[in-house]
Motif scaffolding. Structure first.
Motif, PDB file in Angstrom:
ATOM      1  N   ASP A  73       0.825  -1.526   0.089  1.00 17.77           N
ATOM      2  CA  ASP A  73      -0.173  -0.318   0.166  1.00 17.77           C
ATOM      3  C   ASP A  73       0.882   1.378  -0.211  1.00 17.77           C
ATOM      4  OD1 ASP A  73      -2.445  -1.400  -0.008  1.00 17.77           O
ATOM      5  OD2 ASP A  73      -2.178  -1.206   2.371  1.00 17.77           O
ATOM      6  N   GLN A  74       2.090   0.855   0.384  1.00 19.53           N
ATOM      7  CA  GLN A  74       3.151   2.776  -0.169  1.00 19.53           C
ATOM      8  C   GLN A  74       1.907   3.477  -1.874  1.00 19.53           C
ATOM      9  OE1 GLN A  74       5.687   3.410   2.232  1.00 19.53           O
ATOM     10  NE2 GLN A  74       3.980   2.255   3.283  1.00 19.53           N
ATOM     11  N   LEU A  75       3.033   4.508  -1.796  1.00 18.81           N
ATOM     12  CA  LEU A  75       2.315   4.894  -2.521  1.00 18.81           C
ATOM     13  C   LEU A  75       3.489   5.128  -3.667  1.00 18.81           C
ATOM     14  CD1 LEU A  75      -0.284   7.416  -0.867  1.00 18.81           C
ATOM     15  CD2 LEU A  75      -0.949   5.295  -2.070  1.00 18.81           C
ATOM     16  N   VAL A  76       3.396   5.313  -5.196  1.00 17.59           N
ATOM     17  CA  VAL A  76       5.022   5.377  -5.335  1.00 17.59           C
ATOM     18  C   VAL A  76       4.347   6.853  -5.856  1.00 17.59           C
ATOM     19  CG1 VAL A  76       5.541   5.736  -7.912  1.00 17.59           C
ATOM     20  CG2 VAL A  76       4.590   3.187  -6.533  1.00 17.59           C
ATOM     21  N   ILE A  77       5.488   7.502  -5.892  1.00 20.41           N
ATOM     22  CA  ILE A  77       4.807   9.838  -6.099  1.00 20.41           C
ATOM     23  C   ILE A  77       5.977  10.141  -6.754  1.00 20.41           C
ATOM     24  CG2 ILE A  77       3.945   9.820  -3.999  1.00 20.41           C
ATOM     25  CD1 ILE A  77       6.192  11.312  -2.571  1.00 20.41           C
ATOM     26  N   GLY A  78       7.022   9.469  -6.910  1.00 21.14           N
ATOM     27  CA  GLY A  78       7.969  10.128  -7.772  1.00 21.14           C
ATOM     28  C   GLY A  78       9.465   9.406  -7.718  1.00 21.14           C
ATOM     29  N   GLY A  79      10.753   9.615  -8.140  1.00 18.05           N
ATOM     30  CA  GLY A  79      11.634   8.996  -8.234  1.00 18.05           C
ATOM     31  C   GLY A  79      13.218   9.268  -7.994  1.00 18.05           C
ATOM     32  N   LEU A  80      14.112   8.471  -7.875  1.00 11.18           N
ATOM     33  CA  LEU A  80      15.026   9.545  -7.914  1.00 11.18           C
ATOM     34  C   LEU A  80      15.809   9.452  -9.206  1.00 11.18           C
ATOM     35  CD1 LEU A  80      17.319   8.051  -4.655  1.00 11.18           C
ATOM     36  CD2 LEU A  80      15.937  10.405  -5.067  1.00 11.18           C
ATOM     37  N   LEU A  81      16.774  10.555  -9.388  1.00  9.62           N
ATOM     38  CA  LEU A  81      17.534  10.471 -11.244  1.00  9.62           C
ATOM     39  C   LEU A  81      19.078  10.339 -11.061  1.00  9.62           C
ATOM     40  CD1 LEU A  81      15.207  13.406 -12.179  1.00  9.62           C
ATOM     41  CD2 LEU A  81      14.361  11.309 -12.416  1.00  9.62           C
ATOM     42  N   ASP A  82      19.265   9.747 -12.234  1.00  7.81           N
ATOM     43  CA  ASP A  82      20.863   9.644 -12.632  1.00  7.81           C
ATOM     44  C   ASP A  82      21.084  11.044 -13.720  1.00  7.81           C
ATOM     45  OD1 ASP A  82      19.416   9.831 -15.021  1.00  7.81           O
ATOM     46  OD2 ASP A  82      20.154   7.176 -15.438  1.00  7.81           O
ATOM     47  N   ILE A  83      22.052  11.335 -13.877  1.00 10.22           N
ATOM     48  CA  ILE A  83      23.462  12.197 -14.226  1.00 10.22           C
ATOM     49  C   ILE A  83      22.221  12.704 -15.951  1.00 10.22           C
ATOM     50  CG2 ILE A  83      24.488  11.463 -15.806  1.00 10.22           C
ATOM     51  CD1 ILE A  83      24.408  14.808 -13.271  1.00 10.22           C
ATOM     52  N   PRO A  90      11.971   4.614  -7.860  1.00 10.62           N
ATOM     53  CA  PRO A  90      10.718   4.545  -7.133  1.00 10.62           C
ATOM     54  C   PRO A  90      10.839   5.513  -5.920  1.00 10.62           C
ATOM     55  CG  PRO A  90      10.553   2.383  -8.260  1.00 10.62           C
ATOM     56  CD  PRO A  90      11.778   2.918  -7.756  1.00 10.62           C
ATOM     57  N   VAL A  91      10.782   6.693  -5.398  1.00 10.44           N
ATOM     58  CA  VAL A  91      10.330   7.013  -4.450  1.00 10.44           C
ATOM     59  C   VAL A  91       8.695   7.322  -3.701  1.00 10.44           C
ATOM     60  CG1 VAL A  91      10.020   9.824  -3.195  1.00 10.44           C
ATOM     61  CG2 VAL A  91      11.445   9.290  -4.497  1.00 10.44           C
ATOM     62  N   LEU A  92       8.616   6.682  -3.073  1.00  6.07           N
ATOM     63  CA  LEU A  92       7.663   6.165  -1.374  1.00  6.07           C
ATOM     64  C   LEU A  92       7.024   6.839  -0.824  1.00  6.07           C
ATOM     65  CD1 LEU A  92       8.202   2.501  -1.763  1.00  6.07           C
ATOM     66  CD2 LEU A  92       7.103   3.675  -3.760  1.00  6.07           C
ATOM     67  N   LEU A  93       5.874   7.088  -0.332  1.00  6.96           N
ATOM     68  CA  LEU A  93       5.587   7.896   0.753  1.00  6.96           C
ATOM     69  C   LEU A  93       4.222   6.871   1.096  1.00  6.96           C
ATOM     70  CD1 LEU A  93       4.579  10.794   2.160  1.00  6.96           C
ATOM     71  CD2 LEU A  93       2.352  10.150   0.184  1.00  6.96           C
TER      72      LEU A  93
END
Length: 387
Positions: A73-83, A90-93
Motif C-alpha cells: 500500500d505504499q504510494l509511488v510519488i516520484g523517483g530518484l534520477l541519474d545524471i 521509485p520514491v514511496l510515500l
C-alpha cells in the motif's frame, strides 16, 4: 490534482485525490498545499503528476501477491534520477505515517523488494533536497560560501549540510543524504585559477596529503619534450605534479615524456591522430587507452587506440589532478565504515560525483561521450567502491 505553472511547477492534490490513499493529517495538508515541486535536483515528482496517487501493488501488478505486506500500500510519488535524468529508484510515500522511502522495482522477484528510508516526512524531504541544491548553487543558506575555497571550507559546508539532514531523523541520516553531505561540498576544495594560468588553483599539498608525498611525481624541465610549450602546464607538472598511481590512471615516469608519435615509434602501422607530434603521453587509463595532453594548449585528452580517436577528458592538468584526487578521496570515504557510501544507491553516488566534477570542470557536459562520466556510472566496474 493540479499543477501550477510557475518557474518550478508545483503539484497539489484535492481531497478527492487523497481520499482513500492518505490518512496522515499533516501529509494531507502538505499535498493539498504547499504541495510538491515537479523536481528538485536529482529528485523528481513527475510520476505523481503523470499517474496520480497509486500503490506499489498497482504500479508493479504483483499478480501472484508476492510483494511484502509493508510495500503493497505504499504510494509511488516520484523517483530518484541519474545524471541523464532517467529514474533509477521509485520514491514511496506511506499514506498512514507520512514517511518517505525508496525501493527498486523487481518485477520478476517482487518478494525481494525492500524499503530504504529517505525522509521522515514530505516537508523534510523538500527541505533536504532544497538544501542540497542551495549548496550546489551557493545560494540561500549556503550563499556565504560563494568565492571561498579550500578543504576547510568544504568541511564546513559538509557539516552545515549534514546538520540540516540530521533534523528530525534521530541521528540516523539516510544514506542518500549522508552521501550528498560528504560528496557535494568537495566542489569547494579547489578554486578557479588566478595568477597560475591553470583552470584551478589546487590548495598547497592537496595531492601529497591524499596520495602521500612519495606518491606524487613532479617533473623537471629536462623531462619535457620541446613540443610542450604551454607554460602553465609546464609549471603545474613541475611545481604541483601528478599522482603516480591513481584510480583508473597510471603515470608514465619513464622520463622524458614522449609524444604520442614517439610512444608508437616501434609500431609503424599504428593509426595516429593529426598533430601526434604535439600530443604528449602522460600515462594510461586502461588497456590501449592513453592519457595525453596537447603541448600547445594544455588540454588533456583521452586517446583510444582501438577506435583511433581522441576524446576530450579534462580542461588541463589542474582539473585532471582534481579528478584523480576526487576519485581517490571518495574511495577513502567509502573505506570508512562510518560513512559507507557504497551502501547507498550507486546511481545517485555516480550522479553526485559527476555533478561535483562538472562544477569544477565542465568538459564532460559539452561532449557526447566522456571517459570519467562513463567510468563513474559503471556500477559493475566498481570504480566508486573501495570494496
Amino acid at each position: 490534482m493540479s499543477t501550477t505553472a510557475t518557474a518550478t511547477a508545483v503539484i497539489t492534490l484535492t481531497d478527492d485525490d487523497l481520499e482513500r490513499f492518505v490518512t496522515h493529517a499533516s501529509t494531507r495538508r502538505w499535498l493539498a498545499g504547499p504541495g510538491l515541486p515537479s523536481g528538485i535536483g536529482l529528485l523528481s515528482f513527475t510520476e505523481l503528476e503523470r499517474e496520480g496517487l497509486r500503490t506499489v501493488t498497482d504500479a508493479t501488478g504483483d499478480p501472484e501477491g508476492r510483494l511484502a505486506e509493508e510495500l503493497r500500500d505504499q504510494l509511488v510519488i516520484g523517483g530518484l534520477l541519474d545524471i541523464e535524468g532517467q529514474e533509477t529508484e521509485p520514491v514511496l510515500l506511506d499514506g498512514a505515517t507520512g514517511e518517505v522511502s525508496t525501493t527498486d522495482f523487481w518485477y520478476d522477484t517482487p518478494e525481494l523488494m525492500e524499503r530504504r528510508p529517505l525522509a521522515p516526512s514530505l516537508e523534510k524531504l523538500v527541505r533536504f533536497a532544497t538544501a542540497a541544491e542551495e549548496l550546489a548553487g551557493l545560494r540561500g543558506q549556503f550563499a556565504s560560501y560563494a568565492g571561498r575555497f579550500g578543504p576547510q571550507v568544504a568541511a564546513e559546508a559538509s557539516r552545515q549540510l549534514l546538520a540540516v539532514f540530521e533534523e528530525g531523523v534521530d541521528g540516523e541520516v539516510p544514506s542518500y543524504w549522508r552521501m550528498a553531505a560528504l560528496i557535494r561540498p568537495l566542489s569547494l576544495v579547489a578554486g578557479p585559477g588566478t595568477s597560475s594560468g591553470s583552470a584551478l588553483d589546487l590548495p598547497a599539498r592537496l595531492l601529497d596529503q591524499e596520495f602521500g608525498q612519495g606518491g606524487v611525481w613532479r617533473f623537471e624541465d629536462v623531462d619535457f619534450p620541446a613540443t610542450l610549450t604551454h607554460e602553465p602546464t609546464r609549471r603545474f607538472l613541475r611545481d604541483t605534479g601528478l599522482p603516480e598511481d591513481a584510480v583508473l590512471f597510471q603515470l608514465d615516469t619513464d622520463v622524458p615524456l614522449p609524444t604520442l608519435a614517439e610512444h608508437h615509434a616501434d609500431d609503424p602501422g599504428a593509426e595516429l591522430p593529426d598533430g601526434a607530434d604535439h600530443l604528449i603521453r602522460l600515462g594510461y587509463l586502461v588497456e590501449d587507452n592513453s592519457l595525453v595532453l596537447d603541448g600547445r594548449t594544455g588540454a588533456v585528452l583521452h586517446w583510444s587506440e582501438p577506435e583511433a580517436r581522441l576524446y576530450p577528458l579534462n580542461t588541463d592538468v589542474s582539473t585532471l589532478a582534481f579528478t584523480l584526487w576526487l576519485l581517490h578521496h571518495e574511495r577513502a570515504l567509502d573505506e570508512n565504515l562510518e560513512h559507507g557510501l557504497s551502501e547507498g544507491p550507486y546511481a545517485q553516488l555516480a550522479a553526485t560525483m559527476t555533478q561535483v566534477l562538472s562544477t569544477v570542470d565542465p568538459t564532460g557536459t559539452d561532449v557526447a561521450w566522456h571517459y570519467w562520466t562513463e567510468a563513474f556510472q559503471d556500477e559493475a566496474g566498481g570504480v566508486l567502491s573501495a570494496q
